[in-house]
Design a protein around this motif. Structure first.
Motif, PDB file in Angstrom:
ATOM      1  N   UNK A   1      87.595  29.962  37.717  1.00 49.76           N
ATOM      2  CA  UNK A   1      86.656  29.357  36.967  1.00 49.76           C
ATOM      3  C   UNK A   1      87.249  27.910  36.580  1.00 49.76           C
ATOM      4  N   UNK A   2      88.505  27.850  35.979  1.00 55.09           N
ATOM      5  CA  UNK A   2      89.305  26.558  36.090  1.00 55.09           C
ATOM      6  C   UNK A   2      89.276  25.619  37.114  1.00 55.09           C
ATOM      7  N   UNK A   3      89.546  26.224  38.381  1.00 55.69           N
ATOM      8  CA  UNK A   3      89.550  25.430  39.484  1.00 55.69           C
ATOM      9  C   UNK A   3      88.178  24.476  39.449  1.00 55.69           C
ATOM     10  N   UNK A   4      86.899  25.193  39.494  1.00 53.87           N
ATOM     11  CA  UNK A   4      85.730  24.947  39.719  1.00 53.87           C
ATOM     12  C   UNK A   4      85.502  23.860  38.648  1.00 53.87           C
ATOM     13  N   UNK A   5      86.065  23.961  37.532  1.00 52.20           N
ATOM     14  CA  UNK A   5      85.559  23.295  36.323  1.00 52.20           C
ATOM     15  C   UNK A   5      86.131  21.833  36.679  1.00 52.20           C
ATOM     16  N   UNK A   6      87.451  21.678  37.463  1.00 51.49           N
ATOM     17  CA  UNK A   6      88.102  20.846  37.907  1.00 51.49           C
ATOM     18  C   UNK A   6      87.818  19.851  39.046  1.00 51.49           C
ATOM     19  N   UNK A   7      87.208  20.838  39.925  1.00 55.38           N
ATOM     20  CA  UNK A   7      86.875  20.203  41.403  1.00 55.38           C
ATOM     21  C   UNK A   7      85.344  20.126  41.515  1.00 55.38           C
ATOM     22  N   UNK A   8      84.981  21.246  41.343  1.00 53.63           N
ATOM     23  CA  UNK A   8      83.507  21.507  41.655  1.00 53.63           C
ATOM     24  C   UNK A   8      82.659  20.613  40.786  1.00 53.63           C
ATOM     25  N   UNK A   9      82.653  20.816  39.641  1.00 54.12           N
ATOM     26  CA  UNK A   9      82.088  20.328  38.665  1.00 54.12           C
ATOM     27  C   UNK A   9      81.977  18.701  38.683  1.00 54.12           C
ATOM     28  N   UNK A  10      83.228  18.053  38.591  1.00 53.66           N
ATOM     29  CA  UNK A  10      83.018  16.635  38.808  1.00 53.66           C
ATOM     30  C   UNK A  10      82.210  16.194  40.016  1.00 53.66           C
ATOM     31  N   UNK A  11      82.664  16.952  41.114  1.00 55.90           N
ATOM     32  CA  UNK A  11      81.745  16.595  42.154  1.00 55.90           C
ATOM     33  C   UNK A  11      80.229  16.635  42.263  1.00 55.90           C
ATOM     34  N   UNK A  12      79.813  17.754  41.375  1.00 52.90           N
ATOM     35  CA  UNK A  12      78.361  17.601  41.041  1.00 52.90           C
ATOM     36  C   UNK A  12      77.665  16.431  40.205  1.00 52.90           C
ATOM     37  N   UNK A  13      78.842  16.065  39.264  1.00 51.83           N
ATOM     38  CA  UNK A  13      78.529  15.006  38.348  1.00 51.83           C
ATOM     39  C   UNK A  13      78.482  13.687  39.335  1.00 51.83           C
ATOM     40  N   UNK A  14      79.273  13.794  40.310  1.00 50.80           N
ATOM     41  CA  UNK A  14      79.519  12.373  41.044  1.00 50.80           C
ATOM     42  C   UNK A  14      78.225  12.150  41.979  1.00 50.80           C
ATOM     43  N   UNK A  15      77.776  13.427  42.423  1.00 51.36           N
ATOM     44  CA  UNK A  15      76.974  13.390  43.725  1.00 51.36           C
ATOM     45  C   UNK A  15      75.572  12.608  43.472  1.00 51.36           C
ATOM     46  N   UNK A  16      75.220  12.248  42.119  1.00 52.11           N
ATOM     47  CA  UNK A  16      73.853  11.515  42.139  1.00 52.11           C
ATOM     48  C   UNK A  16      74.265  10.067  42.330  1.00 52.11           C
TER      49      UNK A  16
ATOM     50  N   UNK B   1      86.304  18.580  50.289  1.00 50.54           N
ATOM     51  CA  UNK B   1      87.315  18.314  49.226  1.00 50.54           C
ATOM     52  C   UNK B   1      87.610  19.488  48.331  1.00 50.54           C
ATOM     53  N   UNK B   2      86.635  20.352  48.497  1.00 47.94           N
ATOM     54  CA  UNK B   2      86.926  21.571  47.635  1.00 47.94           C
ATOM     55  C   UNK B   2      88.062  22.321  48.608  1.00 47.94           C
TER      56      UNK B   2
END
Lengths: 241, 247, 79
Positions: free
Chosen positions: A117-132, A80-81
């Motif tokens: 950084x903005x791209x990561x905040x918008x895609x990577x970070x939500x993935x990390x939050x959703x992962x659990x 998805x990234x």
């Protein structure tokens, strides 16, 4: 005056410091992204759907899922990234903002770092939050989920940074999306190996400090080198016309 | 010093000198390769562990070795392209990438066929084979990017960036694949690492490696000349070379 | 010679198919690569030659009447 030209004018007119310029680029990217919320949701939906395919396509057995879960989540996050990378420069390329950025007096690699950084905040970070949540759905135990989230937290910025190089190289080409995947997937392999390997080590009860440190080293390496390569690639793609 | 450097970058100079060397490269390469292969196939002693299937080594190792060195050569040339914008360097990268792809494929193919009698299966996720597979992907990416960009100059520079990024990643990929391999299956049998190989085995191996190296040199010359002709056909020297039959 | 007879050499104690398949694929692919490279080089030389001859014909026609201006391409050396 729209946001793009205003930003360019701001950056060029006054003697804006590099840090302030990065902040400006970052803030603008966030603002533009939140105006098109669907684009933010799409990679997340994709992430969830890919994970869903595995119990359906392979096996819903608890034993299989708990063993393969970390790998499934990592592969889905990676894909998805990859899917979202096309947007990293595309929008700015189409409306001409990118050319303005290249012409700014501030070093281009810093501006790219801000965009990434903005791209990561918008895609990577939500993935990390959703992962659990997805981790629970594939029957990972609590400890594995925690380690998985940590590896994703360190790993997804590396994916965004390496991806920026590929996105810059394929900018403005026909079938850029597929080409981007071809170029970038081989470079993602080490991150994937260590991401899933760390979770596997944690599941066996080994200490994961060393592996996380190694992934941190990947992140530092990507942070220092990838923006330069992406900046070089961007200049080449823009001179392509 | 700079004059030599400049001369090295001149397509015309390269064309002249490579035309002179090419027959020797081809003859020497074919001769050495054939000597190595015939020696290895018919005269080298049988391996006490793997029997005769080990004779694949005499083409597997040369192709695997060349596949990796071609990428390193491409990366050096790409660096030269990015720093000095030397014409010949990006001609080299473009001309040689498909050769690297074929060599990598051959290394994979021979490795996998060799795996059948030794491991009992066509494919095993062995560290070496997996690294080779990733190298194949890297070559594929380079060729795909080069084909996708129409403008010659930006294609050359974009490919150079990609190749350099790739070569920075190769040690990381190799290291992580090795680590991954030990994690999933402790190495039981190594294909090529032997504590000591008798001279009847490593001398033919050396011959075929050298032979393939020379053949690669010949291939690189032929393909670079094609590329130079295509790029420089509007120049006077190419016209002279072509019309006087000096090509 | 590591083998007693020619048939033993071909059979390689059962490993023959693997060994010979590898060598066959290797030589065929290398031959295709080499022949293909040579052929595309030859084709490129040929297309250059045709281009120059076409150019020469055109400039001959254009320069025939002495008074008219000639628009033949001027070759600029770039090497």
């Amino acid at each position: 005056m729209n946001a793009e030209t205003r930003l360019a004018a701001q950056l060029a007119s006054s003697r804006v410091g590099a840090l302030a310029a990065m902040k400006g680029v970052f803030a603008r990217d966030m603002k533009v992204a939140f105006r098109q919320r669907q684009d933010l949701l799409n990679p997340l939906l994709f992430f969830i759907m890919v994970v869903t395919l595995f119990p359906l396509g392979v096996s819903p057995e608890v034993s299989f899922l708990s063993q393969a879960g970390a790998g499934i989540l990592w592969v889905a996050a990676l894909l998805s990234v990859l899917l979202s990378l096309d947007h990293l420069f595309r929008h700015d390329f189409d409306d001409g903002t990118l050319e303005q950025l290249v012409l700014q007096p501030q070093p281009l690699f810093l501006l790219i770092l801000a965009k990434t950084t903005a791209h990561w905040m918008l895609t990577g970070l939500p993935l990390v939050i959703l992962a659990p949540v997805l981790g629970v759905m594939v029957h990972l135990d609590g400890n594995s989920i925690a380690v998985l989230c940590l590896t994703l937290l360190i790993g997804t910025p590396v994916l965004s940074l390496i991806g920026a190089i590929g996105a810059a190289l394929t900018l403005g080409l026909r079938s850029a999306g597929v080409l981007l995947s071809l170029l970038i997937i081989p470079l993602y392999i080490p991150v994937l190996i260590f991401g899933t390997g760390t979770v596997a080590a944690a599941a066996e009860g080994a200490s994961v400090g060393a592996y996380l440190a190694l992934m941190g080293a990947f992140l530092v390496l990507a942070l220092t080198l990838a923006p330069f390569a992406a900046a070089a690639a961007l200049k080449i793609s823009l001179s392509n016309g | 010093m700079w004059q030599i450097f400049h001369k090295l970058g001149s397509p015309k100079w390269f064309f002249g000198i490579s035309t002179r060397f090419m027959p020797w490269l081809l003859a020497g390469g074919v001769l050495l390769l054939m000597a190595g292969v015939v020696w290895g196939l018919a005269f080298a002693p049988k391996d006490y562990l793997q029997g005769n299937s080990y004779r694949i080594i005499f083409i597997h190792v040369p192709t695997a070795f060349m596949a990796q060195s071609v990428y390193i050569m491409m990366a050096s040339a790409a660096l030269v392209t990015l720093v000095w914008r030397m014409k010949l360097a990006d001609v080299f990268v473009k001309a040689v990438a498909p050769v690297g792809l074929v060599l990598t494929f051959l290394a994979l193919f021979t490795g996998s066929v060799w795996g059948k009698p030794t491991w009992g299966t066509w494919w095993i996720w062995d560290a070496r084979l997996t690294s080779m597979l990733i190298l194949l992907f890297l070559y594929g990416g380079v060729i795909a990017l080069d084909r996708a960009i129409n403008d010659e100059k930006s294609a050359a520079r974009a490919v150079a960036v990609l190749v350099v990024v790739g070569v920075v990643n190769i040690p990381i990929i190799k290291y992580s694949v090795d680590w991954w391999n030990t994690l999933h299956q402790p190495a039981t049998f190594k294909l090529t690492e032997k504590p000591s190989m008798p001279a009847e085995m490593w001398v033919p191996l050396l011959l075929s490696v050298l032979g393939l190296y020379l053949i690669f040199g010949w291939l690189a010359c032929v393909r670079m000349q094609t590329e130079i002709l295509s790029r420089e056909q509007r120049t006077r020297w190419v016209k002279e070379f072509v019309l006087k039959g000096r090509v | 010679m590591a083998f007693d007879s020619f048939s033993a050499f071909i059979a390689m104690e059962g490993h023959g198919p693997y060994v010979w398949a590898c060598y066959a694929v290797f030589f065929v692919l290398m031959a295709v690569l080499m022949a293909g490279s040579l052929r595309s080089r030859k084709a490129m030389v040929e297309s250059c030659r045709r281009g120059y001859e076409f150019q020469a014909d055109k400039s001959k026609v254009a320069s025939a009447p002495a008074s008219s201006a000639s628009f033949a391409r001027v070759n600029v050396s770039q090497d």
